[in-house]
Write a protein that holds these residues in place. Structure first.
Motif, PDB file in Angstrom:
ATOM      1  N   GLN A 104      79.010 -29.204   5.307  1.00 22.37           N
ATOM      2  CA  GLN A 104      78.108 -28.489   6.213  1.00 22.37           C
ATOM      3  C   GLN A 104      76.843 -29.276   6.561  1.00 22.37           C
ATOM      4  O   GLN A 104      75.906 -28.724   7.128  1.00 22.37           O
ATOM      5  CB  GLN A 104      77.708 -27.144   5.599  1.00 22.37           C
ATOM      6  CG  GLN A 104      78.834 -26.129   5.565  1.00 22.37           C
ATOM      7  CD  GLN A 104      79.557 -26.100   4.242  1.00 22.37           C
ATOM      8  OE1 GLN A 104      78.940 -26.150   3.195  1.00 22.37           O
ATOM      9  NE2 GLN A 104      80.872 -26.030   4.272  1.00 22.37           N
ATOM     10  N   ARG A 160      86.005 -22.136  10.894  1.00 22.07           N
ATOM     11  CA  ARG A 160      85.554 -20.953  10.157  1.00 22.07           C
ATOM     12  C   ARG A 160      85.078 -21.302   8.742  1.00 22.07           C
ATOM     13  O   ARG A 160      84.178 -20.654   8.202  1.00 22.07           O
ATOM     14  CB  ARG A 160      86.679 -19.916  10.103  1.00 22.07           C
ATOM     15  CG  ARG A 160      86.885 -19.184  11.434  1.00 22.07           C
ATOM     16  CD  ARG A 160      87.953 -18.121  11.314  1.00 22.07           C
ATOM     17  NE  ARG A 160      89.286 -18.692  11.286  1.00 22.07           N
ATOM     18  CZ  ARG A 160      90.024 -18.907  12.376  1.00 22.07           C
ATOM     19  NH1 ARG A 160      89.541 -18.603  13.570  1.00 22.07           N
ATOM     20  NH2 ARG A 160      91.232 -19.417  12.268  1.00 22.07           N
ATOM     21  N   GLU A 161      85.688 -22.343   8.155  1.00 27.35           N
ATOM     22  CA  GLU A 161      85.288 -22.771   6.814  1.00 27.35           C
ATOM     23  C   GLU A 161      84.140 -23.777   6.852  1.00 27.35           C
ATOM     24  O   GLU A 161      83.754 -24.317   5.822  1.00 27.35           O
ATOM     25  CB  GLU A 161      86.501 -23.366   6.085  1.00 27.35           C
ATOM     26  CG  GLU A 161      87.572 -22.337   5.771  1.00 27.35           C
ATOM     27  CD  GLU A 161      88.897 -22.966   5.361  1.00 27.35           C
ATOM     28  OE1 GLU A 161      88.918 -24.199   5.125  1.00 27.35           O
ATOM     29  OE2 GLU A 161      89.898 -22.235   5.281  1.00 27.35           O
ATOM     30  N   ARG A 162      83.626 -24.042   8.059  1.00 25.17           N
ATOM     31  CA  ARG A 162      82.447 -24.895   8.259  1.00 25.17           C
ATOM     32  C   ARG A 162      82.682 -26.331   7.791  1.00 25.17           C
ATOM     33  O   ARG A 162      81.789 -26.979   7.243  1.00 25.17           O
ATOM     34  CB  ARG A 162      81.230 -24.292   7.555  1.00 25.17           C
ATOM     35  CG  ARG A 162      80.877 -22.876   8.012  1.00 25.17           C
ATOM     36  CD  ARG A 162      79.948 -22.195   7.052  1.00 25.17           C
ATOM     37  NE  ARG A 162      78.685 -22.931   6.911  1.00 25.17           N
ATOM     38  CZ  ARG A 162      77.854 -22.784   5.885  1.00 25.17           C
ATOM     39  NH1 ARG A 162      78.161 -21.940   4.910  1.00 25.17           N
ATOM     40  NH2 ARG A 162      76.732 -23.475   5.831  1.00 25.17           N
ATOM     41  N   THR A 166      76.433 -22.562  13.601  1.00 26.34           N
ATOM     42  CA  THR A 166      77.795 -22.201  13.193  1.00 26.34           C
ATOM     43  C   THR A 166      78.287 -22.970  11.966  1.00 26.34           C
ATOM     44  O   THR A 166      78.931 -22.395  11.085  1.00 26.34           O
ATOM     45  CB  THR A 166      78.783 -22.421  14.346  1.00 26.34           C
ATOM     46  OG1 THR A 166      78.712 -23.793  14.775  1.00 26.34           O
ATOM     47  CG2 THR A 166      78.460 -21.508  15.515  1.00 26.34           C
ATOM     48  N   ILE A 167      77.994 -24.265  11.917  1.00 24.11           N
ATOM     49  CA  ILE A 167      78.453 -25.099  10.807  1.00 24.11           C
ATOM     50  C   ILE A 167      77.377 -25.210   9.740  1.00 24.11           C
ATOM     51  O   ILE A 167      77.636 -24.987   8.548  1.00 24.11           O
ATOM     52  CB  ILE A 167      78.859 -26.509  11.287  1.00 24.11           C
ATOM     53  CG1 ILE A 167      79.967 -26.419  12.348  1.00 24.11           C
ATOM     54  CG2 ILE A 167      79.290 -27.368  10.103  1.00 24.11           C
ATOM     55  CD1 ILE A 167      81.273 -25.873  11.836  1.00 24.11           C
ATOM     56  N   GLY A 171      76.399 -21.328   9.024  1.00 20.85           N
ATOM     57  CA  GLY A 171      77.535 -20.418   8.860  1.00 20.85           C
ATOM     58  C   GLY A 171      77.379 -19.096   9.573  1.00 20.85           C
ATOM     59  O   GLY A 171      78.032 -18.110   9.209  1.00 20.85           O
ATOM     60  N   GLN A 188      78.458 -17.242  12.441  1.00 22.97           N
ATOM     61  CA  GLN A 188      79.491 -17.315  13.462  1.00 22.97           C
ATOM     62  C   GLN A 188      79.886 -15.929  13.954  1.00 22.97           C
ATOM     63  O   GLN A 188      79.842 -14.960  13.190  1.00 22.97           O
ATOM     64  CB  GLN A 188      80.739 -18.019  12.906  1.00 22.97           C
ATOM     65  CG  GLN A 188      80.513 -19.449  12.460  1.00 22.97           C
ATOM     66  CD  GLN A 188      81.803 -20.101  11.977  1.00 22.97           C
ATOM     67  OE1 GLN A 188      82.898 -19.541  12.112  1.00 22.97           O
ATOM     68  NE2 GLN A 188      81.688 -21.316  11.429  1.00 22.97           N
TER      69      GLN A 188
END
Length: 333
Positions: A163, A241-243, A267-268, A271, A273
């Motif tokens: 991340q 989704r799992e970044r 988003t990354i 987190g 989202q």
């Protein structure tokens, strides 16, 4: 993006050429995943081992050994050890990533629990080392034990880099060498060693496995944004989704304007989202030509794998392994 019949041919050819060896490997796997005292071990292991995987890594071990003229069946022990290492890492990875699908089926941690997945993974690692020891080859034990340590190191590095928007392509490559390429290169190098190949051939097959593994992982990372669930065996967009900062996203971030960087930070990095964000990510990746650039990198690594085979013995399997390198990147077409 997906596979067609022509693309599948090299893998089918490898399976056919190694059919007798693979039958012996599968028999050995079934024997060694048994447990007299803990029936959950074969239950969990069978769920993953018998889920229809292509057994690519053990086939690489068998192919390398056959290419180098193996004279006994120690390559069967090694191939089973390689598959156990791979299965153990998948069990652990699904716990770490909180994954819900693997090879198109619910993950073991979802069907049982995290504790079972971790402990069964540990059991399989132990079984793999027993198999290595049975070869009686200390060099082989060094190769596969070093690979096991590198795999774990790569997963821990990914935890810290995943991340972090400052993650570079060099760091990504280090992660990929750990989580994927290390077992590919160990599989091919160990096969050459147990067959008694000279040092230059061992190195060539190490280089082949290394480059093939890197190409394989880059392709997986690209398919996560443009493949289908049936093709990749997991949910499309899971990496987002799992970044996970995979190569396409790293390339997009390097070219991002302020608005795009803010999107990736949210988003990354943080987190935060919502349902529309995956589509937005796809738009940015295409705008910055990140997916195409990652595809080009995968092809370059595939070509390096094929070039490495020039130093190996002239054998029908050499051509099959070369075509396998093409197969890996052809999944993108």
């Amino acid at each position: 993006m997906g596979m067609n019949e022509n693309v599948l041919k090299p893998l089918d050819q490898l399976s056919s050429a190694l059919a007798a060896d693979m039958e012996a490997v599968n028999t050995l796997i079934r024997q060694r995943m048994a447990s007299r005292h803990a029936p959950r071990i074969p239950e969990v292991t069978a769920h993953l081992v018998e889920a229809g995987g292509k057994r690519l890594r053990p086939m690489l071990t068998l192919a390398a050994a056959r290419l180098c003229g193996t004279a006994d069946d120690r390559h069967v022990l090694l191939a089973a050890a390689v598959e156990f290492i791979h299965t153990a890492t998948l069990l652990h990875d699904d716990v770490v990533d909180e994954s819900r699908q693997r090879r198109g089926r619910p993950t073991a941690n979802l069907l049982w629990d995290n504790k079972s997945s971790v402990l069964v993974g540990d059991y399989l690692f132990a079984r793999s080392f027993q198999l290595m020891a049975e070869t009686g080859n200390m060099r082989v034990m060094h190769i596969l034990s070093d690979a096991s340590a590198t795999i774990a190191e790569g997963e821990v590095l990914q935890l810290t880099a995943a991340q972090d928007l400052a993650t570079t392509e060099d760091i990504y490559l280090q992660v990929v060498r750990g989580k994927t390429a290390a077992l590919f290169s160990a599989a091919t190098e160990a096969g050459a060693v147990v067959a008694g190949a000279d040092a230059s051939v061992q190195r060539a097959l190490f280089d082949y496995g290394d480059a093939l593994g890197i190409a394989f992982q880059i392709v997986d990372d690209v398919l996560d944004y443009g493949g289908s669930t049936s093709t990749i065996g997991k949910n499309v967009g899971d990496d987002f989704r799992e970044r996970k900062l995979t190569l396409p996203v790293i390339k997009a971030i390097a070219a991002a304007d302020a608005e795009e960087r803010a999107f990736w930070e949210r988003t990354i990095g943080k987190g935060q989202q919502d349902e529309a964000d995956l589509a937005t990510a796809m738009t940015i990746l295409n705008r910055r030509h990140a997916l195409n650039a990652a595809r080009e990198d995968a092809v370059a690594w595939s070509n390096r794998a094929k070039d490495a085979l020039a130093a190996t013995p002239d054998h029908p399997l050499r051509q099959t392994l070369s075509e396998l390198a093409d197969f890996v990147v052809a999944r993108l077409s």
